[in-house]
Design an enzyme around this catalytic site. Structure first.
Site: not given
Ligand code: BES
Ligand code: MG
Ligand code: ZN
Length: 505
Positions: A290, A364
């Site tokens: 990130k 997920r």
């Protein structure tokens, strides 16, 4: 965490710092108030009217009391607006304003007299009234002071210690007292969830979540049982999706699948609710690292897990008659030469193959195995709560969580729970075309929708694929779990309410 004592005193006490008095807007008519006395002993209503108080919803007015024999040092007039229309939402608004003001005034002992229904049937139950009062006061009493020191100039601010409630509107004082106790329990669990999320990632490791879960189990009088699955067990369970996220840090902060089981004897037969919370203790993004600004708040990527821990604590304390399993797949998402690489293909616990399109779509992956674990453990209903996508900010803004479901009844129940508790949420679509985004020639699925658009929906579709036929709802709380870098505790109330409604249905 100091706790507030809430009670419905049968006899008058004295020495309150502030007495909070609720006023109906239509019966508080300044023009009807008598000619104002020039002496110091102006009645507080007159004084309030003089400075423009009209009992509008959420308005307050604070006054010194005269004579000095009064039960409190000061009186706060609290506007309730049109009390005929009063509901949980508007009552909460008034309570938030009143308690915030009392906190600012450093009040510790409060007396609340909201006798506003004036002969009419109250539009809110005694239990609900008590719950709102205690929950609101407890949540407002929270102070963020994780590492403040006296040396640095920190002075602890005064806290609410006692809130006595006097209201003749309700006959059922037991229900009022039960509501107060439930509200305090819920408020404390919201504060606990905030603490876990606010705690720096260097401390809030998978092991710290295990310790927290153990504390909850130990304090439950045997109602909650803890079971932790460590790395080797996860390997034999073939939790390949979850373990792929843990690979970058497993040697330093090993992953853990943490479960808390609440199985009361009077549980509604044939129902088992799994509450699964995303528990990434820090999300660096992995090799798809990130940028700095996006990484800053990623200690909060276990906010779903924190909400689930808070919720099961309340569910057991309130002795709700329903079997609930809390599930947290805890690990950081880190970078090392052992970390999962983009393009790697792993096999999930369910047996589906997943191509890692982006290591930053790690939530997920952990949920996929969490959901399969829940199914193997007999879940009849699944609710997962996760700081899953940045895209949910674009879809719903900063205050409304996203709700996605594969079953209308359960989805409606979750939405209703949000409405009842004041945690705002809204349904968004999944499946119905979004599966396309998760297709790849390399495996059964890929873990990112790429440039398809609707990132919150493609993520939800991925997650709910693993629920198969089991009724399941996914909540994306990435947009609501923090405000100005501070945890909100979002989700505890909704998850408790879902369990409560499901225990009755
Ligand atoms: N933890 C993040 C989502 C997030 C974003 C939470 C902002 C809180 C605030 C999640 O793991 C993530 O990185 N999602 C990616 C998915 C993408 C790579 C498909 C995202 O939303 O950018
Ligand atoms: Mg990520
Ligand atoms: Zn994440």
């Amino acid at each position: 965490m100091s706790q507030i004592t809430f009670s419905v005193p049968r006899a008058f006490s004295t020495n309150y710092d502030i007495q909070l008095i609720g006023y109906d807007q239509s019966s508080f008519q300044p023009k009807n108030l008598k000619f104002l006395s020039p002496t110091k002993q102006v009645r507080h209503e007159e004084e309030a009217a003089l400075i423009g108080f009209e009992a509008k919803l959420g308005h307050t007015s604070l006054h010194f009391t005269e004579p000095r024999t009064a039960i409190s040092k000061r009186v706060m007039l609290v506007g309730l607006g049109d009390t005929k229309k009063l509901n949980s939402e508007s009552l909460k608004k008034a309570l938030v304003a009143a308690f915030n003001k009392a906190k600012k005034e450093k009040a510790q002992q409060l007396f609340l007299s909201f006798d506003f229904f004036r002969g009419e049937a109250p539009s809110i139950s005694a239990y609900e009234f008590g719950r709102l009062v205690a929950e609101t006061a407890t949540v407002i009493n929270y102070e963020l002071n994780h590492r403040k020191t006296e040396l640095g100039g920190y002075k602890p601010s005064p806290k609410f210690e006692r809130v006595d409630v006097c209201i003749s509107t309700f006959d059922d004082l037991q229900a009022l007292e039960n509501g107060l106790q439930a509200g305090a329990t819920i408020g404390e669990a919201v504060n606990l969830a905030k603490n876990l999320v606010n705690e720096p990632a260097g401390n809030m490791t998978p092991q710290a979540l295990i310790d927290q879960a153990r504390e909850i189990a130990d304090a439950s009088d045997g109602a909650i049982e803890l079971r932790v699955y460590a790395q080797t067990e996860l390997e034999s369970m073939k939790a390949g999706a979850f373990l792929s996220v843990a690979k970058g840090s497993a040697d330093i902060e090993p992953p853990a699948l943490i479960t808390l089981n609440y199985t009361p004897k009077d549980a509604r037969p044939g129902i088992k609710l799994a509450e699964i919370g995303k528990s990434i203790t820090f999300d660096s993004g992995g090799l798809n690292v990130k940028p700095s600004s996006s990484m800053r708040d990623m200690k909060g990527d276990m906010a779903g897990g924190a909400a689930v821990l808070g919720a099961i604590k309340v569910i057991a304390a309130l002795k709700l008659p329903i079997a609930v399993q809390a599930i947290l797949a805890a690990t950081p998402n880190m970078i090392s030469s052992k970390a999962t690489k983009p393009g790697d293909i792993v096999t999930s616990m369910q047996g589906r193959s997943i191509e890692i399109d982006n290591t930053d779509a790690e939530g997920r992956m952990t949920l996929a195995d969490g959901i399969e674990f829940a199914r193997l453990n007999g879940a009849t209903h699944i609710v997962d709560i996760a700081t899953l996508t940045g895209a949910i900010f674009y879809a719903l803004g900063p205050d409304i969580a996203g709700v996605f479901g594969n079953n209308e009844e359960l989805t409606d129940l979750v939405l209703k729970a949000g409405k009842a508790t004041g945690e705002r949420s809204w349904q968004l679509p999944c499946f119905d075309g979004f599966e396309k985004a998760n297709e790849t020639p390399m495996a059964d699925l890929k873990n990112s929708g790429g440039g398809f658009g609707g990132g919150a929906s493609t993520a939800a579709t991925f997650v709910l694929t693993f629920a198969r036929e089991t009724p399941a709802v996914h909540m994306d709380i990435a947009n609501v779990s923090m405000k100005q870098q501070m945890a909100t505790g979002y989700g505890v109330r909704t998850l408790v309410e879902v369990a409560r409604q499901l225990s009755q249905a």
